[in-house]
Design an enzyme around this catalytic site. Structure first.
Site, mmCIF file in Angstrom:
data_model
loop_
_atom_site.group_PDB
_atom_site.id
_atom_site.type_symbol
_atom_site.label_atom_id
_atom_site.label_comp_id
_atom_site.label_asym_id
_atom_site.label_seq_id
_atom_site.Cartn_x
_atom_site.Cartn_y
_atom_site.Cartn_z
ATOM 1 N N CYS A 136 0.400 -0.824 0.188
ATOM 2 C CA CYS A 136 -0.256 -0.082 -0.477
ATOM 3 C C CYS A 136 1.184 1.352 0.257
ATOM 4 O O CYS A 136 1.724 2.079 1.285
ATOM 5 C CB CYS A 136 -1.157 0.014 1.004
ATOM 6 N N CYS A 139 0.160 4.211 2.034
ATOM 7 C CA CYS A 139 -0.201 3.831 3.419
ATOM 8 C C CYS A 139 1.255 4.576 3.899
ATOM 9 O O CYS A 139 1.800 5.043 4.922
ATOM 10 C CB CYS A 139 -0.510 2.577 3.928
ATOM 11 N N ASP A 140 2.411 3.645 3.021
ATOM 12 C CA ASP A 140 3.101 3.367 3.632
ATOM 13 C C ASP A 140 4.850 4.867 2.795
ATOM 14 O O ASP A 140 5.542 5.047 3.279
ATOM 15 C CB ASP A 140 4.223 2.066 3.510
#
Ligand code: FAD
Ligand code: NAP
Length: 312
Positions: A136, A139-140
């Site tokens: 992701c 997300c990261d």
């Protein structure tokens, strides 16, 4: 022991399919209960801009899903933050056990549990998950400012992730096992034109290389798919974007599945192999897998459930 609640329609999942089913079922006065699962809002909450949702040239995925939830609630659906751990479809009313301890009984069930990211299945990938290996970018990606990353895959997700990562990373290498991408042409154009992105064709990752103290990725080992030649590409982050698998674990032994785990529905409907159980969205669709098609199927599922309940 938790409480038991009965509902005419239980909707499992809170992606575009679940929320659309909730809007339609609520407007049919069926007082649906929707259980969100561990990813409230579904897959679109892990992306950024969505450009193909009709009516919005640009909309942020998480914003769209907040609006869908608000819409479902405004129509009268009850949206519950919980996760269904077990489902019994052998008799009506159907029974669903939630993590909270609540038991739901339902005259009809709409399954909209979507799909989850696939992984390469390498032991080294497992070792560095959360320590340089991610599925992701939204997300990261932030953790890779000024660093080198690789993205694995050739579909829309891989191309989107690669483009998104250019906001942070100094260099992005897309690694694909063939010489052609599946991604939409408009996305491919953006990818090929981007000065930070380099595409490596005909390669697959055989190992993620890294250190233990502190735990982190230092490179990926690749294999050329025809010559077999091995190459190491230094990098700090590995983003696996090789597709998604349907989340059909709850019903694996209870409903007919096909195409590697997708719930089979009758052509042109959302009826599954058990009367009164309907399936919508990515859980049942191995072809289109879009927000708009999932929403369309959510609508169909609610209409199918309404018709079923009217006949019982
Ligand atoms: P999902 O969105 O997968 O939602 C599944 C829901 O089920 C989740 O809420 C989860 O919590 C819930 N759930 C699962 N198991 C349980 C359980 N046991 N109990 C309770 N709830 C459960 N499509 C587009 O059209 N345009 C795009 O730009 C686009 N971008 C994307 C970007 C990314 C990074 C990804 C991964 C996908 C993208 N897609 C896009 C595809 C789109 O997100 C999916 O087609 C769509 O979200 C599928 O909707 P769904 O409702 O079937 O399921
Ligand atoms: P996908 O379209 O199934 O593509 C998966 C990619 O990963 C393919 O290129 C595949 O290679 C590769 N792959 C699969 N297994 C692999 C392995 N073990 N090792 C190396 N490579 C592997 O999946 P997706 O990109 O996640 O997209 C899923 C769905 O969501 C699609 O329908 C897509 O259109 C939709 N989506 C849409 C948008 C958008 O509209 N903007 C954005 C994201 C996703 P091959 O090509 O060789 O098979």
């Amino acid at each position: 022991m938790g409480e038991t609640r009965h509902t005419r329609v239980l909707i499992i999942g809170s992606g575009p399919a679940g929320y659309t089913a909730a809007v339609y079922a609520a407007r049919a006065m069926l007082n649906p209960i929707l259980v969100q699962g561990i990813q409230p809002g579904g897959q679109l909450t892990i992306t950024t801009e969505v450009e193909n949702w009709p009516g919005d040239t640009h909309v942020m995925g998480p914003d769209l899903m907040v609006r869908m939830q608000a819409h479902a609630e405004a129509m009268g659906a009850e949206v519950i933050a919980d996760h269904i751990a077990a489902l019994d479809l052998s008799r009506r009313p159907f029974t669903a056990e939630a993590d909270s301890g609540t038991t739901y009984t339902a005259d009809a069930v709409i399954l909209a549990t979507g799909a989850q990211a696939k992984w390469l299945g390498l032991p080294s990938e497992e070792q560095f998950k959360g320590f340089g290996v991610s599925a992701c970018a939204t997300c990261d990606g932030f953790f890779y400012r000024g660093k080198r990353v690789v993205v694995i895959g050739g579909g829309n997700t891989a191309v989107e992730e690669a483009l998104f990562l250019t906001n942070f990373a100094s260099q992005v290498t897309l690694i694909h096992r063939r010489d052609r991408l599946r991604a939409e042409k408009i996305m491919q154009d953006r990818l090929f034109k981007h000065p930070k992105i380099n595409v490596l064709w005909h390669h697959e990752v055989t190992e993620v290389l890294g250190e233990d103290n502190p735990r982190g990725v230092t490179a990926v080992r690749l294999r050329h798919v025809t010559t077999g030649q091995a190459t190491d590409i230094p990098c700090d982050g590995v983003f696996v974007a090789i597709g998604h698998a349907p989340a059909s674990g709850l019903v694996r032994d209870q409903l007919e599945l096909h195409n590697g785990g997708y719930v089979r529905v009758d052509a042109g409907s959302t009826r599954t192999s058990v009367p009164g159980v309907f399936a919508a969205g990515d859980l049942t669709d191995h072809i289109y897998r879009q927000a708009v098609t999932s929403a369309g199927m959510g609508c169909m599922a609610a209409l199918d459930a309404e018709k079923f309940l009217a006949g019982h």
